[in-house]
Design a protein around this motif. Structure first.
Motif, PDB file in Angstrom:
ATOM      1  N   SER A  50       0.518  -0.733   0.046  1.00  0.00           N
ATOM      2  CA  SER A  50      -0.240   0.105   0.240  1.00  0.00           C
ATOM      3  C   SER A  50       0.875   1.231  -0.137  1.00  0.00           C
ATOM      4  N   ILE A  51       1.970   1.134  -0.405  1.00  0.00           N
ATOM      5  CA  ILE A  51       3.113   2.240  -0.742  1.00  0.00           C
ATOM      6  C   ILE A  51       2.412   2.891  -1.858  1.00  0.00           C
ATOM      7  N   ASN A  52       2.625   2.535  -2.497  1.00  0.00           N
ATOM      8  CA  ASN A  52       2.215   2.102  -4.463  1.00  0.00           C
ATOM      9  C   ASN A  52       0.306   1.778  -4.608  1.00  0.00           C
ATOM     10  N   GLN A  53      -0.581   3.818  -4.504  1.00  0.00           N
ATOM     11  CA  GLN A  53      -1.364   3.236  -4.700  1.00  0.00           C
ATOM     12  C   GLN A  53      -2.316   3.037  -6.012  1.00  0.00           C
ATOM     13  N   ASP A  54      -3.780   2.373  -5.882  1.00  0.00           N
ATOM     14  CA  ASP A  54      -4.244   2.565  -7.527  1.00  0.00           C
ATOM     15  C   ASP A  54      -3.304   1.674  -8.573  1.00  0.00           C
ATOM     16  N   CYS A  55      -3.090   0.282  -7.637  1.00  0.00           N
ATOM     17  CA  CYS A  55      -2.354  -0.661  -8.721  1.00  0.00           C
ATOM     18  C   CYS A  55      -3.354  -1.930  -9.001  1.00  0.00           C
ATOM     19  N   GLY A  56      -4.410  -2.086  -8.700  1.00  0.00           N
ATOM     20  CA  GLY A  56      -5.760  -3.180  -9.982  1.00  0.00           C
ATOM     21  C   GLY A  56      -5.112  -4.209  -8.868  1.00  0.00           C
ATOM     22  N   ALA A  57      -5.220  -5.609  -9.401  1.00  0.00           N
ATOM     23  CA  ALA A  57      -5.052  -6.709  -8.983  1.00  0.00           C
ATOM     24  C   ALA A  57      -3.816  -7.334  -8.411  1.00  0.00           C
ATOM     25  N   VAL A  58      -3.172  -6.534  -8.658  1.00  0.00           N
ATOM     26  CA  VAL A  58      -1.090  -7.196  -8.737  1.00  0.00           C
ATOM     27  C   VAL A  58      -1.009  -6.746  -7.213  1.00  0.00           C
ATOM     28  N   ILE A  59      -1.900  -6.283  -6.303  1.00  0.00           N
ATOM     29  CA  ILE A  59      -1.904  -5.795  -4.933  1.00  0.00           C
ATOM     30  C   ILE A  59      -2.097  -7.718  -4.120  1.00  0.00           C
ATOM     31  N   TRP A  60      -2.561  -8.571  -4.927  1.00  0.00           N
ATOM     32  CA  TRP A  60      -2.574  -9.862  -3.919  1.00  0.00           C
ATOM     33  C   TRP A  60      -1.847 -10.922  -4.351  1.00  0.00           C
ATOM     34  N   GLU A  61      -1.091 -10.417  -5.839  1.00  0.00           N
ATOM     35  CA  GLU A  61      -0.034 -11.815  -6.113  1.00  0.00           C
ATOM     36  C   GLU A  61       1.293 -10.636  -6.739  1.00  0.00           C
ATOM     37  N   PRO A  62       1.537 -10.270  -6.201  1.00  0.00           N
ATOM     38  CA  PRO A  62       3.166  -9.687  -7.092  1.00  0.00           C
ATOM     39  C   PRO A  62       3.916 -10.367  -7.612  1.00  0.00           C
ATOM     40  N   GLN A  63       4.043 -11.483  -7.507  1.00  0.00           N
ATOM     41  CA  GLN A  63       4.746 -12.867  -7.709  1.00  0.00           C
ATOM     42  C   GLN A  63       4.540 -13.300  -9.235  1.00  0.00           C
ATOM     43  N   SER A  64       3.912 -12.704  -9.147  1.00  0.00           N
ATOM     44  CA  SER A  64       2.981 -13.703 -10.811  1.00  0.00           C
ATOM     45  C   SER A  64       3.092 -12.660 -12.233  1.00  0.00           C
ATOM     46  N   LEU A  65       4.224 -11.860 -11.877  1.00  0.00           N
ATOM     47  CA  LEU A  65       4.701 -11.116 -13.340  1.00  0.00           C
ATOM     48  C   LEU A  65       5.209 -11.893 -14.111  1.00  0.00           C
ATOM     49  N   GLU A  66       4.542 -12.949 -14.780  1.00  0.00           N
ATOM     50  CA  GLU A  66       4.948 -14.155 -15.073  1.00  0.00           C
ATOM     51  C   GLU A  66       4.552 -13.937 -17.324  1.00  0.00           C
ATOM     52  N   ALA A  67       6.033 -14.250 -18.071  1.00  0.00           N
ATOM     53  CA  ALA A  67       5.412 -13.631 -19.779  1.00  0.00           C
ATOM     54  C   ALA A  67       6.373 -14.611 -20.121  1.00  0.00           C
ATOM     55  N   PRO A  68       6.256 -14.249 -21.673  1.00  0.00           N
ATOM     56  CA  PRO A  68       7.584 -14.805 -22.004  1.00  0.00           C
ATOM     57  C   PRO A  68       9.374 -14.661 -21.816  1.00  0.00           C
ATOM     58  N   LYS A  69       9.712 -15.130 -22.316  1.00  0.00           N
ATOM     59  CA  LYS A  69      11.266 -15.083 -21.880  1.00  0.00           C
ATOM     60  C   LYS A  69      11.607 -14.577 -22.874  1.00  0.00           C
ATOM     61  N   GLY A  70      12.807 -13.990 -23.577  1.00  0.00           N
ATOM     62  CA  GLY A  70      13.788 -13.631 -24.876  1.00  0.00           C
ATOM     63  C   GLY A  70      13.964 -12.118 -24.514  1.00  0.00           C
ATOM     64  N   PHE A  71      13.467 -11.454 -23.470  1.00  0.00           N
ATOM     65  CA  PHE A  71      14.303  -9.744 -23.288  1.00  0.00           C
ATOM     66  C   PHE A  71      15.935  -9.492 -23.162  1.00  0.00           C
ATOM     67  N   PRO A  72      16.520  -9.107 -24.542  1.00  0.00           N
ATOM     68  CA  PRO A  72      15.635  -7.595 -24.735  1.00  0.00           C
ATOM     69  C   PRO A  72      14.670  -7.857 -26.018  1.00  0.00           C
ATOM     70  N   GLY A  73      15.180  -9.485 -26.601  1.00  0.00           N
ATOM     71  CA  GLY A  73      14.207  -9.556 -28.041  1.00  0.00           C
ATOM     72  C   GLY A  73      12.753  -9.651 -27.664  1.00  0.00           C
ATOM     73  N   PRO A  74      11.932  -9.947 -28.867  1.00  0.00           N
ATOM     74  CA  PRO A  74      10.811  -9.778 -28.774  1.00  0.00           C
ATOM     75  C   PRO A  74       9.616 -10.963 -27.850  1.00  0.00           C
TER      76      PRO A  74
END
Length: 262
Positions: A50-74
């Motif tokens: 709650s230090i950052n406000q108006d964040c949406g559902a990430v407040i329940w699961e900050p551990q779930s920022l998952e996406a395809p790997k390959g950065f800095p590629g596409p």
């Protein structure tokens, strides 16, 4: 005949239940592979706190920022780097004042990931925004130095609950964003965390004058155990000023009632 059909039906149910159980188990193994940068605190973690406000559902699961790997590629679209490709779109809002910032210094720092589930790891890599980046524009690859300032290959090893990295951050001043990426070894995905950082000597912090300044001369002499002091005499002892109440010789300021601190 009815008994045979019932027997076949029961067998099919058992088989289907076993297959479903295996699929669910496989799904749990993939879904449980999560983690976030704990220190310095990521944007998502500060949302949960709650230090950052108006964040949406990430407040329940900050551990779930998952996406395809390959950065800095596409791997993930520009403009969706903070949200791991739009998983939690509120995180992609970007301005110089939108997010709370963690004070940090350039040079050697310790970064710590907290893994809510351990997963075989390919590598860890970190990026920082360019010196002339625009904090009021979306986070894109053009905003970052695309050569990682730290990179570690784990070769498929399974990490512990806490993972620390001794990194060396390039020289920066003011507000910048650091991106940390955890590439999983046995899936196609990675975890993306951004950290909003305020480096020292930025626009809000006056630069330190590199030339040493001579100390201000003391208006009082340094106390001397061999000197006779009369009432009203003032001395400096261990950086503090004292005044003699009456005649004294050899009595240490701060330890004898004859001396009154100023």
């Amino acid at each position: 005949m009815v008994r045979q059909n019932l027997t076949k039906c029961c067998r099919l149910i058992v088989v289907h239940t076993a297959v479903l159980g295996l699929l669910m188990l496989a799904g749990i193994q993939v879904a449980s592979a999560h983690g976030y940068i704990e220190n310095p605190s990521s944007r998502a973690l500060l949302c949960q706190q709650s230090i950052n406000q108006d964040c949406g559902a990430v407040i329940w699961e900050p551990q779930s920022l998952e996406a395809p790997k390959g950065f800095p590629g596409p791997s993930i679209p520009d403009g969706q780097i903070a949200s791991a490709g739009g998983v939690f779109p509120k995180l992609d809002e970007q301005s110089s004042t939108r997010w709370s910032k963690v004070p940090l210094s350039s040079g050697t720092q310790t970064f710590t990931w907290h893994l809510t589930a351990r997963h075989a790891t390919a590598k860890w890599h970190y990026y920082v925004t360019k010196p002339n980046w625009n904090p009021n524009e979306p986070l894109t690859r053009d905003q970052f130095e695309l050569i990682p300032f730290y990179e570690q290959y784990d070769g498929g090893a399974r990490p512990g609950e806490k993972v620390t990295h001794e990194v060396t951050i390039p020289e920066r001043t003011g507000y910048h964003v650091i991106l940390g990426v955890w590439d999983v070894a046995d899936t196609a995905n990675a975890f993306y965390n951004v950290i909003d950082v305020e480096f020292g000597n930025g626009n809000d912090t006056p630069p330190v004058d590199p030339s040493p300044q001579p100390p201000e001369p003391s208006p009082y002499p340094i106390w001397d155990a061999t000197t006779v002091y009369l009432g009203g005499d003032r001395v400096l002892y261990e950086g503090r000023a004292y005044e003699a109440r009456w005649w004294t010789l050899g009595e240490v300021p701060g330890s004898a009632d004859v001396w009154r601190p100023l």
